[in-house]
Design a protein around this motif. Structure first.
Motif, PDB file in Angstrom:
ATOM      1  N   LEU A 199       0.664  -0.882  -0.515  1.00  0.00           N
ATOM      2  CA  LEU A 199      -0.034  -0.109  -0.240  1.00  0.00           C
ATOM      3  C   LEU A 199       1.113   1.682  -0.205  1.00  0.00           C
ATOM      4  N   THR A 200       1.422   1.819   0.659  1.00  0.00           N
ATOM      5  CA  THR A 200       2.561   2.866   1.073  1.00  0.00           C
ATOM      6  C   THR A 200       3.675   3.297  -0.530  1.00  0.00           C
ATOM      7  N   ARG A 201       3.873   2.041  -0.876  1.00  0.00           N
ATOM      8  CA  ARG A 201       4.255   1.865  -2.158  1.00  0.00           C
ATOM      9  C   ARG A 201       3.400   1.934  -3.821  1.00  0.00           C
ATOM     10  N   ASP A 202       2.503   1.750  -3.142  1.00  0.00           N
ATOM     11  CA  ASP A 202       1.997   2.183  -4.346  1.00  0.00           C
ATOM     12  C   ASP A 202       1.451   3.560  -5.520  1.00  0.00           C
ATOM     13  N   PRO A 203       2.184   3.994  -6.094  1.00  0.00           N
ATOM     14  CA  PRO A 203       2.485   4.870  -6.951  1.00  0.00           C
ATOM     15  C   PRO A 203       1.875   6.288  -7.119  1.00  0.00           C
ATOM     16  N   ARG A 204       0.502   5.781  -6.210  1.00  0.00           N
ATOM     17  CA  ARG A 204      -0.724   6.955  -6.162  1.00  0.00           C
ATOM     18  C   ARG A 204      -0.443   8.023  -5.031  1.00  0.00           C
ATOM     19  N   ILE A 205       0.475   6.557  -3.730  1.00  0.00           N
ATOM     20  CA  ILE A 205       0.383   7.259  -2.513  1.00  0.00           C
ATOM     21  C   ILE A 205       1.880   7.639  -2.611  1.00  0.00           C
ATOM     22  N   ALA A 206       2.570   6.946  -3.483  1.00  0.00           N
ATOM     23  CA  ALA A 206       4.222   6.352  -2.211  1.00  0.00           C
ATOM     24  C   ALA A 206       5.112   8.042  -2.400  1.00  0.00           C
ATOM     25  N   GLY A 207       5.672   7.930  -1.281  1.00  0.00           N
ATOM     26  CA  GLY A 207       6.126   8.575  -0.833  1.00  0.00           C
ATOM     27  C   GLY A 207       5.398  10.215  -0.334  1.00  0.00           C
ATOM     28  N   HIS A 208       4.456   9.620   0.032  1.00  0.00           N
ATOM     29  CA  HIS A 208       3.595  10.765   1.220  1.00  0.00           C
ATOM     30  C   HIS A 208       2.730   9.873   2.258  1.00  0.00           C
ATOM     31  N   ALA A 209       2.480   8.803   2.120  1.00  0.00           N
ATOM     32  CA  ALA A 209       2.495   7.974   3.388  1.00  0.00           C
ATOM     33  C   ALA A 209       3.568   7.314   4.348  1.00  0.00           C
ATOM     34  N   ALA A 210       3.339   7.729   6.323  1.00  0.00           N
ATOM     35  CA  ALA A 210       4.118   6.816   7.314  1.00  0.00           C
ATOM     36  C   ALA A 210       3.578   6.287   7.828  1.00  0.00           C
ATOM     37  N   ILE A 211       4.508   5.026   8.101  1.00  0.00           N
ATOM     38  CA  ILE A 211       4.176   4.140   9.177  1.00  0.00           C
ATOM     39  C   ILE A 211       4.114   4.942  10.550  1.00  0.00           C
ATOM     40  N   TRP A 212       3.198   4.887  11.695  1.00  0.00           N
ATOM     41  CA  TRP A 212       3.171   5.361  12.635  1.00  0.00           C
ATOM     42  C   TRP A 212       3.674   3.799  13.855  1.00  0.00           C
ATOM     43  N   PRO A 213       4.208   4.346  14.712  1.00  0.00           N
ATOM     44  CA  PRO A 213       5.827   5.213  14.956  1.00  0.00           C
ATOM     45  C   PRO A 213       6.924   4.670  14.441  1.00  0.00           C
ATOM     46  N   PHE A 214       7.187   3.618  13.666  1.00  0.00           N
ATOM     47  CA  PHE A 214       8.132   3.040  13.183  1.00  0.00           C
ATOM     48  C   PHE A 214       8.985   4.410  11.691  1.00  0.00           C
ATOM     49  N   GLU A 215       8.109   5.125  11.551  1.00  0.00           N
ATOM     50  CA  GLU A 215       8.618   6.240  10.505  1.00  0.00           C
ATOM     51  C   GLU A 215       8.950   7.557  10.619  1.00  0.00           C
ATOM     52  N   THR A 216       7.460   7.364  12.218  1.00  0.00           N
ATOM     53  CA  THR A 216       7.756   8.880  12.064  1.00  0.00           C
ATOM     54  C   THR A 216       8.259   8.983  14.568  1.00  0.00           C
ATOM     55  N   GLY A 217       7.968   8.356  14.891  1.00  0.00           N
ATOM     56  CA  GLY A 217       8.621   8.887  16.528  1.00  0.00           C
ATOM     57  C   GLY A 217       7.722   8.346  17.277  1.00  0.00           C
ATOM     58  N   LEU A 218       7.593   8.259  18.620  1.00  0.00           N
ATOM     59  CA  LEU A 218       5.936   8.579  19.480  1.00  0.00           C
ATOM     60  C   LEU A 218       5.886  10.062  19.050  1.00  0.00           C
ATOM     61  N   ARG A 219       5.819  10.455  18.167  1.00  0.00           N
ATOM     62  CA  ARG A 219       4.975  11.638  18.340  1.00  0.00           C
ATOM     63  C   ARG A 219       4.436  12.296  17.328  1.00  0.00           C
ATOM     64  N   THR A 220       4.079  13.545  16.879  1.00  0.00           N
ATOM     65  CA  THR A 220       2.230  14.122  16.565  1.00  0.00           C
ATOM     66  C   THR A 220       3.242  13.812  14.611  1.00  0.00           C
ATOM     67  N   PRO A 221       2.689  13.024  13.485  1.00  0.00           N
ATOM     68  CA  PRO A 221       3.330  12.846  12.154  1.00  0.00           C
ATOM     69  C   PRO A 221       3.447  13.920  11.775  1.00  0.00           C
ATOM     70  N   ASP A 222       4.045  14.571  10.311  1.00  0.00           N
ATOM     71  CA  ASP A 222       3.519  15.168   9.796  1.00  0.00           C
ATOM     72  C   ASP A 222       3.605  14.965   8.059  1.00  0.00           C
ATOM     73  N   ALA A 223       3.811  13.399   7.976  1.00  0.00           N
ATOM     74  CA  ALA A 223       3.091  13.441   6.760  1.00  0.00           C
ATOM     75  C   ALA A 223       1.275  13.872   6.469  1.00  0.00           C
ATOM     76  N   PRO A 224       1.924  14.251   5.072  1.00  0.00           N
ATOM     77  CA  PRO A 224       0.317  14.231   4.527  1.00  0.00           C
ATOM     78  C   PRO A 224      -1.441  12.826   4.799  1.00  0.00           C
ATOM     79  N   ALA A 225      -0.750  11.777   4.694  1.00  0.00           N
ATOM     80  CA  ALA A 225      -0.990  10.045   5.041  1.00  0.00           C
ATOM     81  C   ALA A 225      -0.151   9.290   5.987  1.00  0.00           C
ATOM     82  N   VAL A 226      -1.022   8.887   7.110  1.00  0.00           N
ATOM     83  CA  VAL A 226      -0.208   8.096   7.921  1.00  0.00           C
ATOM     84  C   VAL A 226      -1.241   6.423   8.179  1.00  0.00           C
ATOM     85  N   ILE A 227      -0.646   5.634   8.848  1.00  0.00           N
ATOM     86  CA  ILE A 227      -1.149   4.794   8.589  1.00  0.00           C
ATOM     87  C   ILE A 227      -0.496   4.006  10.115  1.00  0.00           C
ATOM     88  N   ALA A 228      -1.679   4.147  10.896  1.00  0.00           N
ATOM     89  CA  ALA A 228      -0.943   3.139  12.626  1.00  0.00           C
ATOM     90  C   ALA A 228      -2.290   2.265  12.631  1.00  0.00           C
TER      91      ALA A 228
END
Length: 315
Positions: A199-228
């Protein structure tokens, strides 16, 4: 201002065949709650017969929201990581995302839901002494490396922990090693983690989605799309109270949970949930951020429940 304008909660499934055409339980469901000028509106929950179909529709949904300028939070109802030590044992890296890559290379999941999750589970069991840690299968299935019951496992003192930190605090949470029977999440995980990678590698959203907390840390994420990771049972009483006559439980769960996150966000109260639970120690936070993940809302149940006390949406 809310952190996200769109909230999606997904109930995943490990079915090995397409779900029936008629909407049914124990299948893939999701609900979308949007925050707008007139408050929170929840769309009728959607149903998908296969994982491939669901991923395509979810990628299209996320891309459409981003194109419209709306940030998106997407919650999936299965664990995002295994107990500490598993990733390093299987991949050489103490990283959940390295284990996602490893699983993606092992799992075969066809468009008709046919999959090899039991073969992969058996291979993982073979990487540890004795019998286990995975367990749970129909007695007639020919997977001798996977015991039918948890009690049949051996060398438990040399196996990974039974539960993650989050699972020890989430009431009713099942062990990640249970592959079958009521409430199990092991099979959903084996098929779900590679699906999230796709899903995160899908060309329609690749580069815009981040996995919380692995890619964001335990903090408020700033990515346009967040998957939790979410756990709909945190609101089990609220779901039962709001389940409509004749409504499938899975549908009610995603609908009520999506609305609760959206209402909390609309009131400015969502950000603290991304910090994890207040009781986590620094050492536990490091494990959560790198290997085990955390359930969004765990440790903040009362504010989520409070968000359900307003009259329910009828969108």
């Amino acid at each position: 201002m809310p952190l996200f304008q769109t909230h999606v909660v997904v109930d995943w499934s490990a079915r090995s065949r397409p779900s029936p055409e008629r909407e049914t339980r124990d299948a893939i469901w999701w609900a979308v709650a949007r925050i707008g000028r007139r408050g929170v509106r929840v769309r009728k929950p959607e149903y998908a017969r296969t994982r491939h179909q669901a991923l395509d529709r979810l990628a299209r949904l996320i891309a459409g929201e981003l194109d419209a300028g709306r940030r998106v939070l997407v919650g999936f109802d299965f664990p995002f990581g295994y107990p500490a030590g598993v990733a390093a044992h299987l991949t050489g890296e103490a990283s959940a995302l390295a284990l996602w890559d490893w699983l993606a290379a092992q799992i075969e999941d066809a468009p008709d839901n046919a999959n090899n999750r039991y073969e992969v589970a058996a291979a993982i069991n073979a990487a540890f002494p004795g019998i286990g840690p995975f367990w749970g299968r129909p007695a007639t299935w020919d997977y001798p490396a996977i015991p039918v019951r948890a009690s049949a496992r051996t060398c438990r003192d040399r196996h990974p922990p039974e539960r993650r930190i989050a699972d020890r605090h989430a009431k009713g949470a099942k062990t990640v090693w249970q592959l079958a029977y009521a409430g199990s999440v092991g099979s959903q995980m084996l098929l779900g983690l590679p699906a999230l990678k796709r899903l995160t590698r899908d060309p329609r959203i690749a580069g815009h989605a981040a996995i919380w907390p692995f890619e964001t840390g335990l903090r408020t994420p700033d990515a346009p799309a967040v998957i939790a990771e979410v756990y709909p049972s945190l609101l089990s009483d609220e779901v039962r109270a709001r389940q409509r006559a004749g409504e499938i439980l899975d549908s009610a769960q995603v609908r009520v949970n999506a609305e609760a996150f959206a209402r909390l966000d609309a009131g400015g109260g969502l950000a603290p949930l991304f910090a994890g639970a207040p009781f986590l120690t620094p050492a536990q936070r490091r494990i959560v951020e790198s290997e085990e993940a955390w359930i969004l809302g765990l440790g903040h149940e009362q504010v989520l429940k409070a968000a359900c006390r307003v009259p329910p949406c009828r969108g």
